[in-house]
Design an enzyme around this catalytic site. Sequence first.
Site, PDB file in Angstrom:
ATOM      1  N   ASP A  84      -8.939  -3.101   3.157  1.00  0.00           N
ATOM      2  CA  ASP A  84      -8.643  -2.579   4.494  1.00  0.00           C
ATOM      3  C   ASP A  84      -9.610  -3.128   5.534  1.00  0.00           C
ATOM      4  O   ASP A  84      -9.382  -2.970   6.739  1.00  0.00           O
ATOM      5  CB  ASP A  84      -8.710  -1.046   4.489  1.00  0.00           C
ATOM      6  N   ASP A 141       0.822  -1.213   0.000  1.00  0.00           N
ATOM      7  CA  ASP A 141       0.000   0.000   0.000  1.00  0.00           C
ATOM      8  C   ASP A 141       0.850   1.255   0.000  1.00  0.00           C
ATOM      9  O   ASP A 141       0.546   2.214  -0.709  1.00  0.00           O
ATOM     10  CB  ASP A 141      -0.944   0.025   1.210  1.00  0.00           C
TER      11      ASP A 141
END
Length: 194
Positions: free
Chosen positions: A186, A139
């Site tokens: 997430d 990420d």
Amino acid sequence: LVSLYLAFKFLGKDLVNLLIGGYFGLVGCGALTVTLSPFVAMITPKSFSKKKLGWEKKLEHPLPTWILPSPLDLGIEFTLTDLIAFVQAVIIVGFYFNGKHWALNNVLGICFCLQGISKVSLGTYKIAAILLAGLFLYDIFWVFGTDVMVTVAKNLDGPIKILFPRSLVPNAETGKLDVSLLGLGDIVIPGFFW
């Protein structure tokens, strides 16, 4: 991620969203059906959950048996409860693709999260920690090192994120709601720890 980025760059936003939309329509119907089926079973007669429906077909093919066994058994088995849940799922997905409302986007996204978390088991805490550390670095690179993640997230018009409206009044300039978003990854990846 990179292939979606390149598709948006070279094929255009409309074509990519049309193809991805069809995929998410099919997968969304499946995820919603599996998620809704237990709730439908609670409010329908018990006999709806017991009677098995479906079809089965044996398919002969010319491929060698070391690739695919012959005949190939194809079929699907479901209950009346599953069929009712599927009809509801088709209606919800149809309404979502008709108006792209943020609440229906969130319903589909939450169903994807529930099914993802329920279907994957990481085995040990060590594997989960390695996965989380790797995704953290992934990420950081794709969000802060390049414009790939942001470009895909902004251009991909599908239920891949949970949307939180800042206000229920549309923006005067764009006519759209201002939203914050949270990617499904997430939610799902930390959910594996559960």
